[in-house]
Design a protein around this motif. Structure first.
Motif, mmCIF file in Angstrom:
data_model
loop_
_atom_site.group_PDB
_atom_site.id
_atom_site.type_symbol
_atom_site.label_atom_id
_atom_site.label_comp_id
_atom_site.label_asym_id
_atom_site.label_seq_id
_atom_site.Cartn_x
_atom_site.Cartn_y
_atom_site.Cartn_z
ATOM 1 N N GLY A 89 0.825 -1.203 0.000
ATOM 2 C CA GLY A 89 0.000 0.000 0.000
ATOM 3 C C GLY A 89 0.861 1.255 0.000
ATOM 4 N N ARG A 90 1.913 1.243 0.800
ATOM 5 C CA ARG A 90 2.820 2.393 0.829
ATOM 6 C C ARG A 90 3.474 2.600 -0.528
ATOM 7 N N LEU A 91 3.869 1.512 -1.174
ATOM 8 C CA LEU A 91 4.501 1.625 -2.487
ATOM 9 C C LEU A 91 3.527 2.203 -3.506
ATOM 10 N N ARG A 92 2.280 1.768 -3.460
ATOM 11 C CA ARG A 92 1.268 2.344 -4.363
ATOM 12 C C ARG A 92 1.134 3.840 -4.105
ATOM 13 N N GLY A 93 1.124 4.217 -2.838
ATOM 14 C CA GLY A 93 1.048 5.639 -2.500
ATOM 15 C C GLY A 93 2.264 6.403 -2.994
ATOM 16 N N ASN A 94 3.459 5.796 -2.863
ATOM 17 C CA ASN A 94 4.687 6.406 -3.390
ATOM 18 C C ASN A 94 4.549 6.675 -4.887
ATOM 19 N N LEU A 95 4.040 5.671 -5.624
ATOM 20 C CA LEU A 95 3.952 5.787 -7.081
ATOM 21 C C LEU A 95 2.941 6.860 -7.496
ATOM 22 N N ILE A 96 1.831 6.942 -6.773
ATOM 23 C CA ILE A 96 0.848 8.002 -7.064
ATOM 24 C C ILE A 96 1.490 9.371 -6.839
ATOM 25 N N ALA A 97 2.232 9.492 -5.738
ATOM 26 C CA ALA A 97 2.889 10.764 -5.424
ATOM 27 C C ALA A 97 3.923 11.134 -6.481
ATOM 28 N N LEU A 98 4.724 10.158 -6.929
ATOM 29 C CA LEU A 98 5.730 10.437 -7.958
ATOM 30 C C LEU A 98 5.067 10.867 -9.261
ATOM 31 N N ALA A 99 3.937 10.240 -9.609
ATOM 32 C CA ALA A 99 3.202 10.646 -10.807
ATOM 33 C C ALA A 99 2.711 12.082 -10.676
ATOM 34 N N HIS A 100 2.256 12.451 -9.477
ATOM 35 C CA HIS A 100 1.806 13.828 -9.241
ATOM 36 C C HIS A 100 2.968 14.814 -9.347
ATOM 37 N N LEU A 101 4.130 14.415 -8.829
ATOM 38 C CA LEU A 101 5.291 15.305 -8.903
ATOM 39 C C LEU A 101 5.694 15.560 -10.341
ATOM 40 N N LEU A 102 5.599 14.554 -11.182
ATOM 41 C CA LEU A 102 5.937 14.726 -12.602
ATOM 42 C C LEU A 102 5.012 15.738 -13.279
ATOM 43 N N LYS A 103 3.812 15.874 -12.728
ATOM 44 C CA LYS A 103 2.849 16.846 -13.253
ATOM 45 C C LYS A 103 2.946 18.195 -12.535
ATOM 46 N N GLY A 104 3.901 18.293 -11.580
ATOM 47 C CA GLY A 104 4.041 19.524 -10.818
ATOM 48 C C GLY A 104 2.968 19.709 -9.760
ATOM 49 N N ARG A 105 2.367 18.618 -9.366
ATOM 50 C CA ARG A 105 1.263 18.670 -8.409
ATOM 51 C C ARG A 105 1.769 18.314 -7.026
ATOM 52 N N ILE A 106 1.756 19.277 -6.090
ATOM 53 C CA ILE A 106 2.231 19.049 -4.731
ATOM 54 C C ILE A 106 1.103 19.426 -3.773
ATOM 55 N N GLU A 107 0.292 18.440 -3.414
ATOM 56 C CA GLU A 107 -0.907 18.670 -2.605
ATOM 57 C C GLU A 107 -0.958 17.659 -1.465
ATOM 58 N N PRO A 108 -0.421 17.995 -0.289
ATOM 59 C CA PRO A 108 -0.472 17.061 0.836
ATOM 60 C C PRO A 108 -1.890 16.609 1.183
ATOM 61 N N GLU A 109 -2.859 17.499 0.979
ATOM 62 C CA GLU A 109 -4.234 17.186 1.354
ATOM 63 C C GLU A 109 -4.903 16.192 0.411
ATOM 64 N N TYR A 110 -4.237 15.812 -0.670
ATOM 65 C CA TYR A 110 -4.808 14.844 -1.614
ATOM 66 C C TYR A 110 -5.080 13.497 -0.943
ATOM 67 N N ILE A 111 -4.377 13.188 0.145
ATOM 68 C CA ILE A 111 -4.578 11.881 0.788
ATOM 69 C C ILE A 111 -6.022 11.692 1.253
ATOM 70 N N GLN A 112 -6.770 12.785 1.403
ATOM 71 C CA GLN A 112 -8.173 12.661 1.795
ATOM 72 C C GLN A 112 -9.015 12.052 0.691
ATOM 73 N N LYS A 113 -8.484 12.035 -0.543
ATOM 74 C CA LYS A 113 -9.189 11.439 -1.682
ATOM 75 C C LYS A 113 -8.791 9.977 -1.889
ATOM 76 N N ILE A 114 -7.818 9.510 -1.121
ATOM 77 C CA ILE A 114 -7.379 8.113 -1.197
ATOM 78 C C ILE A 114 -8.166 7.312 -0.175
ATOM 79 N N ALA A 115 -8.558 6.119 -0.536
ATOM 80 C CA ALA A 115 -9.366 5.294 0.353
ATOM 81 C C ALA A 115 -8.693 5.082 1.695
ATOM 82 N N ALA A 116 -9.465 5.174 2.757
ATOM 83 C CA ALA A 116 -8.919 5.024 4.109
ATOM 84 C C ALA A 116 -8.512 3.585 4.364
#
Length: 299
Positions: free
Chosen positions: A272-299
């Motif tokens: 699960g952590r690795l999946r989260g890492n990969l989502i974050a890296l994809a966001h960084l490639l798009k210039g997207r830095i939003e810590p609050e995005y985790i609220q949109k990820i399933a609990a």
């Protein structure tokens, strides 16, 4: 030493979520402190997270409101501003030695240039499957024979939030960054690193305690994995942590999750952590830095 320094007022702040039983044990345990807190402030989302506790040796205040470590700590800060000289933050699963607060007060009295003081975590259950309350007490009971002969003072970028104390006159308008939602992760480094412009951020080995590292009340592996990448990046861009701190931290997180996802520990959701890492890296490639995005990820 001036008389005014002997009259320091010290408050303890505990932000809690989903750990009513552990919090009850901690409040009773704090009654054993050689230097009692002048007040304990418990911050929770609502009353269901707070045990019934009858104050006996120190007053206790309860503040309720929005869920999230940063938001909860900020509400508690508002309760103690201008009333205390020192505040000590304890996690609800941290067990301090009985001399902890006495030594905190002494440290601030003797070192006017210290802004933040954190203690030494004798054993950290966050790095393992976690510890029970009884196991934590056993670790502390074995401590007297291991006490350091000479205090060791180490400067840090920021403090580990499970046990950290702050000289209140330096806080002013500074607050925990509420963009670091839910569990917060690295919110402690962000907050305390900003206090270095006023004084030293110190680790002191004579302040000792055990962090149980309970897994209840934590966010999902995927959410945490996302925060492992985005939060340090956000703080690096914000300017509160240096790249020399943030980049190695990100690298270690990715490497650990990659390697251990093949044979994950039973108490860590590595995949699960690795999946989260990969989502974050994809966001960084798009210039997207939003810590609050985790609220949109399933609990």
């Amino acid at each position: 030493m001036p008389d005014s320094e002997l009259l320091m007022k010290l408050a303890v702040i505990i932000a809690t979520f989903g750990r009513k039983e552990q919090l009850a044990q901690l409040l009773v345990h704090l009654e054993r402190q050689e230097r009692l807190p002048d007040e304990v402030v418990v911050s929770a989302p609502d009353e269901t997270h707070v045990p019934v506790y009858e104050p006996r040796v120190f007053p206790i205040s309860i503040v309720l409101g929005r869920r999230g470590l940063c938001a909860q700590r900020n509400r508690a800060l508002e309760q103690v501003l201008e009333r205390f000289d020192v505040i000590t933050f304890f996690d609800d699963d941290f067990i301090p030695k009985d001399d902890y607060l006495r030594l905190v007060e002494l440290a601030f009295q003797e070192h006017e240039d210290w802004a933040v003081v954190m203690g030494h975590v004798v054993k950290d259950g966050a790095r393992t499957a976690g510890l029970s309350w009884a196991e934590g007490l056993q670790v502390l009971a074995a401590e007297p024979s291991k006490m350091p002969v000479k205090p060791k003072i180490v400067d840090h970028v920021g403090a580990y939030g499970c046990n950290m104390s702050i000289r209140m006159k330096f806080v002013g308008e500074l607050r925990f960054d509420e963009r670091l939602v839910l569990y917060g992760w690295q919110e402690d480094i962000d907050f305390t690193s900003q206090l270095r412009r006023f004084g030293r951020v110190i680790g002191l080995n004579t302040l000792r305690g055990v962090h149980l590292g309970l897994k209840i009340g934590r966010v999902s592996g995927e959410r945490f994995g996302y925060s492992q990448i985005i939060n340090p990046t956000y703080l690096m861009r914000k300017g509160t942590v240096p790249a020399s701190f943030a980049l190695p931290l990100i690298g270690r997180n990715i490497a650990a999750n990659l390697v251990r996802s093949l044979w994950p520990e039973p108490y860590v959701d590595r995949r699960g952590r690795l999946r989260g890492n990969l989502i974050a890296l994809a966001h960084l490639l798009k210039g997207r830095i939003e810590p609050e995005y985790i609220q949109k990820i399933a609990a």
